[in-house]
Write a protein that holds these residues in place. Structure first.
Motif, PDB file in Angstrom:
ATOM      1  N   THR A   1       2.510 -77.672  13.145  1.00 29.20           N
ATOM      2  CA  THR A   1       2.981 -77.456  14.505  1.00 29.20           C
ATOM      3  C   THR A   1       4.293 -76.683  14.450  1.00 29.20           C
ATOM      4  O   THR A   1       4.962 -76.635  13.421  1.00 29.20           O
ATOM      5  CB  THR A   1       3.211 -78.785  15.232  1.00 29.20           C
ATOM      6  OG1 THR A   1       4.287 -79.496  14.586  1.00 29.20           O
ATOM      7  CG2 THR A   1       1.948 -79.649  15.200  1.00 29.20           C
ATOM      8  N   ALA A   2       4.665 -76.097  15.587  1.00 25.42           N
ATOM      9  CA  ALA A   2       5.932 -75.370  15.645  1.00 25.42           C
ATOM     10  C   ALA A   2       7.098 -76.307  15.361  1.00 25.42           C
ATOM     11  O   ALA A   2       8.081 -75.917  14.726  1.00 25.42           O
ATOM     12  CB  ALA A   2       6.085 -74.714  17.018  1.00 25.42           C
ATOM     13  N   HIS A   3       6.985 -77.545  15.825  1.00 25.14           N
ATOM     14  CA  HIS A   3       8.045 -78.533  15.592  1.00 25.14           C
ATOM     15  C   HIS A   3       8.216 -78.796  14.101  1.00 25.14           C
ATOM     16  O   HIS A   3       9.333 -78.765  13.569  1.00 25.14           O
ATOM     17  CB  HIS A   3       7.701 -79.828  16.328  1.00 25.14           C
ATOM     18  CG  HIS A   3       8.675 -80.935  16.094  1.00 25.14           C
ATOM     19  ND1 HIS A   3       9.969 -80.918  16.574  1.00 25.14           N
ATOM     20  CD2 HIS A   3       8.546 -82.101  15.402  1.00 25.14           C
ATOM     21  CE1 HIS A   3      10.594 -82.026  16.205  1.00 25.14           C
ATOM     22  NE2 HIS A   3       9.750 -82.754  15.499  1.00 25.14           N
ATOM     23  N   LEU A   4       7.109 -79.032  13.388  1.00 15.40           N
ATOM     24  CA  LEU A   4       7.188 -79.318  11.961  1.00 15.40           C
ATOM     25  C   LEU A   4       7.598 -78.090  11.161  1.00 15.40           C
ATOM     26  O   LEU A   4       8.263 -78.203  10.126  1.00 15.40           O
ATOM     27  CB  LEU A   4       5.845 -79.854  11.465  1.00 15.40           C
ATOM     28  CG  LEU A   4       5.474 -81.257  11.941  1.00 15.40           C
ATOM     29  CD1 LEU A   4       4.038 -81.588  11.542  1.00 15.40           C
ATOM     30  CD2 LEU A   4       6.437 -82.294  11.377  1.00 15.40           C
ATOM     31  N   ALA A   5       7.211 -76.914  11.631  1.00  9.22           N
ATOM     32  CA  ALA A   5       7.579 -75.677  10.920  1.00  9.22           C
ATOM     33  C   ALA A   5       9.092 -75.514  10.845  1.00  9.22           C
ATOM     34  O   ALA A   5       9.614 -74.950   9.878  1.00  9.22           O
ATOM     35  CB  ALA A   5       6.949 -74.471  11.601  1.00  9.22           C
ATOM     36  N   ARG A   6       9.810 -76.027  11.839  1.00  4.04           N
ATOM     37  CA  ARG A   6      11.267 -75.928  11.822  1.00  4.04           C
ATOM     38  C   ARG A   6      11.885 -76.734  10.682  1.00  4.04           C
ATOM     39  O   ARG A   6      13.017 -76.482  10.286  1.00  4.04           O
ATOM     40  CB  ARG A   6      11.839 -76.385  13.165  1.00  4.04           C
ATOM     41  CG  ARG A   6      11.589 -75.410  14.301  1.00  4.04           C
ATOM     42  CD  ARG A   6      12.444 -75.736  15.507  1.00  4.04           C
ATOM     43  NE  ARG A   6      11.973 -76.920  16.195  1.00  4.04           N
ATOM     44  CZ  ARG A   6      11.118 -76.904  17.201  1.00  4.04           C
ATOM     45  NH1 ARG A   6      10.627 -75.751  17.634  1.00  4.04           N
ATOM     46  NH2 ARG A   6      10.746 -78.012  17.798  1.00  4.04           N
ATOM     47  N   PHE A   7      11.134 -77.689  10.157  1.00  5.58           N
ATOM     48  CA  PHE A   7      11.626 -78.496   9.038  1.00  5.58           C
ATOM     49  C   PHE A   7      11.133 -77.979   7.687  1.00  5.58           C
ATOM     50  O   PHE A   7      11.429 -78.576   6.660  1.00  5.58           O
ATOM     51  CB  PHE A   7      11.193 -79.953   9.212  1.00  5.58           C
ATOM     52  CG  PHE A   7      11.800 -80.621  10.404  1.00  5.58           C
ATOM     53  CD1 PHE A   7      13.087 -81.132  10.349  1.00  5.58           C
ATOM     54  CD2 PHE A   7      11.097 -80.719  11.592  1.00  5.58           C
ATOM     55  CE1 PHE A   7      13.659 -81.742  11.448  1.00  5.58           C
ATOM     56  CE2 PHE A   7      11.663 -81.327  12.705  1.00  5.58           C
ATOM     57  CZ  PHE A   7      12.947 -81.834  12.640  1.00  5.58           C
ATOM     58  N   GLY A   8      10.368 -76.896   7.703  1.00  2.00           N
ATOM     59  CA  GLY A   8       9.877 -76.323   6.460  1.00  2.00           C
ATOM     60  C   GLY A   8       8.408 -76.548   6.196  1.00  2.00           C
ATOM     61  O   GLY A   8       7.914 -76.197   5.112  1.00  2.00           O
ATOM     62  N   ALA A   9       7.682 -77.141   7.153  1.00  2.00           N
ATOM     63  CA  ALA A   9       6.249 -77.360   6.967  1.00  2.00           C
ATOM     64  C   ALA A   9       5.511 -76.033   6.918  1.00  2.00           C
ATOM     65  O   ALA A   9       5.954 -75.024   7.482  1.00  2.00           O
ATOM     66  CB  ALA A   9       5.690 -78.235   8.082  1.00  2.00           C
ATOM     67  N   MET A  10       4.363 -76.050   6.250  1.00  2.00           N
ATOM     68  CA  MET A  10       3.579 -74.834   6.067  1.00  2.00           C
ATOM     69  C   MET A  10       2.102 -75.196   5.985  1.00  2.00           C
ATOM     70  O   MET A  10       1.744 -76.383   5.932  1.00  2.00           O
ATOM     71  CB  MET A  10       4.003 -74.138   4.767  1.00  2.00           C
ATOM     72  CG  MET A  10       3.862 -75.021   3.538  1.00  2.00           C
ATOM     73  SD  MET A  10       4.457 -74.270   2.005  1.00  2.00           S
ATOM     74  CE  MET A  10       3.197 -73.043   1.735  1.00  2.00           C
ATOM     75  N   GLU A  11       1.253 -74.173   6.010  1.00  2.00           N
ATOM     76  CA  GLU A  11      -0.187 -74.381   5.861  1.00  2.00           C
ATOM     77  C   GLU A  11      -0.647 -73.932   4.483  1.00  2.00           C
ATOM     78  O   GLU A  11      -0.125 -72.954   3.932  1.00  2.00           O
ATOM     79  CB  GLU A  11      -0.959 -73.583   6.915  1.00  2.00           C
ATOM     80  CG  GLU A  11      -1.011 -74.225   8.272  1.00  2.00           C
ATOM     81  CD  GLU A  11      -1.925 -73.467   9.219  1.00  2.00           C
ATOM     82  OE1 GLU A  11      -2.457 -74.090  10.144  1.00  2.00           O
ATOM     83  OE2 GLU A  11      -2.102 -72.241   9.035  1.00  2.00           O
ATOM     84  N   VAL A  12      -1.627 -74.649   3.946  1.00  2.00           N
ATOM     85  CA  VAL A  12      -2.286 -74.233   2.712  1.00  2.00           C
ATOM     86  C   VAL A  12      -3.796 -74.291   2.939  1.00  2.00           C
ATOM     87  O   VAL A  12      -4.281 -75.044   3.784  1.00  2.00           O
ATOM     88  CB  VAL A  12      -1.890 -75.121   1.515  1.00  2.00           C
ATOM     89  CG1 VAL A  12      -0.411 -74.978   1.196  1.00  2.00           C
ATOM     90  CG2 VAL A  12      -2.233 -76.586   1.777  1.00  2.00           C
ATOM     91  N   LYS A  13      -4.523 -73.491   2.179  1.00  2.00           N
ATOM     92  CA  LYS A  13      -5.978 -73.502   2.302  1.00  2.00           C
ATOM     93  C   LYS A  13      -6.545 -74.801   1.746  1.00  2.00           C
ATOM     94  O   LYS A  13      -5.916 -75.482   0.933  1.00  2.00           O
ATOM     95  CB  LYS A  13      -6.575 -72.309   1.569  1.00  2.00           C
ATOM     96  CG  LYS A  13      -6.222 -70.969   2.217  1.00  2.00           C
ATOM     97  CD  LYS A  13      -6.881 -69.815   1.468  1.00  2.00           C
ATOM     98  CE  LYS A  13      -6.559 -68.488   2.132  1.00  2.00           C
ATOM     99  NZ  LYS A  13      -7.168 -67.339   1.409  1.00  2.00           N
ATOM    100  N   ARG A  14      -7.749 -75.131   2.179  1.00  2.00           N
ATOM    101  CA  ARG A  14      -8.369 -76.401   1.826  1.00  2.00           C
ATOM    102  C   ARG A  14      -8.437 -76.592   0.315  1.00  2.00           C
ATOM    103  O   ARG A  14      -8.107 -77.674  -0.197  1.00  2.00           O
ATOM    104  CB  ARG A  14      -9.774 -76.481   2.424  1.00  2.00           C
ATOM    105  CG  ARG A  14     -10.543 -77.749   2.061  1.00  2.00           C
ATOM    106  CD  ARG A  14     -11.906 -77.771   2.739  1.00  2.00           C
ATOM    107  NE  ARG A  14     -12.672 -78.928   2.327  1.00  2.00           N
ATOM    108  CZ  ARG A  14     -13.434 -78.978   1.241  1.00  2.00           C
ATOM    109  NH1 ARG A  14     -13.516 -77.901   0.451  1.00  2.00           N
ATOM    110  NH2 ARG A  14     -14.101 -80.072   0.923  1.00  2.00           N
ATOM    111  N   GLY A  15      -8.854 -75.569  -0.439  1.00  2.00           N
ATOM    112  CA  GLY A  15      -8.978 -75.708  -1.888  1.00  2.00           C
ATOM    113  C   GLY A  15      -7.647 -76.000  -2.544  1.00  2.00           C
ATOM    114  O   GLY A  15      -7.556 -76.833  -3.452  1.00  2.00           O
TER     115      GLY A  15
END
Length: 276
Positions: free
Chosen positions: A176-190
């Protein structure tokens, strides 16, 4: 989505099934809080918050250092998950239904689900989060806030606890945009599954933060302290300065809450400011 069980009466989720699902990268959700059943989710792109890359803003660090909040863990799990399921501005519905409330309460009783609580200086629960622990992985489920920065303070506490305890993975499910502000990111399923496989096989210490540095906290690893309500009792601050609170501790707090206090805000900032 991996499938939806049939409708009908409220579905009972067994804790052993839940733990197997988490170890395989799945988690349950409900359409609404009134829904009778749940469905299983396995995102193609998974949200994670790298523990070494947590972004502590100056404003949040200032709030923590001012000891605006008191911090505990596993003191009010039931109250936290119910608060996460409540309607809030911009979030009128919830994916947390009766089956999930029941199942995660049993997971907590078994020592697999945990909560972080944020209290104001009058002993009121104003924020928190809960999630599931499996090996060196922590799966964040939901958070809530009833005061400005209260949920942010809970997240900072969680990350500090996980970093000190040797955890490797903080799963946020979605980005989420909120979590992204803390450094969160997305990774692919594998990539996520590879990280998950390594993390769940490694040991980690959820309670190390409570034992090091003379911090105040309940000694019960997965237990719950009952009766934490504002006005339940009073106690002085003598002897608590060594826990890092010093003059910031209120003169009166519920006795049960004083007996379960965790790290000070200054200690949380210190841990988050240390390089890995």
């Amino acid at each position: 989505l991996t499938g939806r069980p049939g409708g009908g009466q409220k579905q009972r989720l067994e804790t052993a099934l839940l733990l197997r699902a988490y170890s395989a990268g799945l988690f349950p959700m409900a359409d609404t809080r009134e829904a009778a059943d749940v469905f299983w989710v396995e995102p193609r792109r998974r949200g994670i918050l790298p523990l070494g890359g947590f972004h502590l803003s100056r404003s949040l660090a200032k709030v923590l250092k001012q000891e605006k909040f008191l911090h505990t863990r596993d003191v009010a799990f039931g109250a936290v998950i119910r608060a996460c399921a409540e309607a809030a501005p911009g979030r009128e519905q919830s994916w947390i239904n009766g089956s999930i409330l029941d199942a995660y309460s049993r997971l907590h009783a078994e020592g697999h689900a945990h909560s972080i609580e944020t209290w104001d200086r009058d002993g009121r629960l104003v924020g928190g989060l809960y999630g599931v622990r499996l090996g060196a992985a922590f799966f964040g489920e939901s958070m809530f806030s009833r005061a400005t920065d209260a949920s942010k303070a809970a997240l900072a506490h969680l990350v500090a606890r996980l970093r000190l305890g040797g955890f490797q993975l903080l799963d946020t499910q979605f980005l989420t945009a909120h979590l992204a502000r803390f450094g969160a990111m997305e990774v692919k399923r594998g990539q996520y599954l590879a990280m998950l496989d390594q993390a769940v096989m490694r040991p980690a210490d959820w309670g190390l933060l409570d034992r090091e540095g003379g911090q105040l906290c309940s000694d019960r690893e997965g237990g719950q302290v009952s009766g934490v309500v504002a006005g339940a009792g009073a106690a002085g601050v003598s002897g608590f300065a060594g826990a890092g609170f010093g003059a910031f501790l209120p003169l009166e707090l519920p006795v049960e809450l004083l007996g379960a206090l965790g790290p000070s805000g200054k200690r949380i900032v210190q841990l988050l400011s240390q390089t890995s």
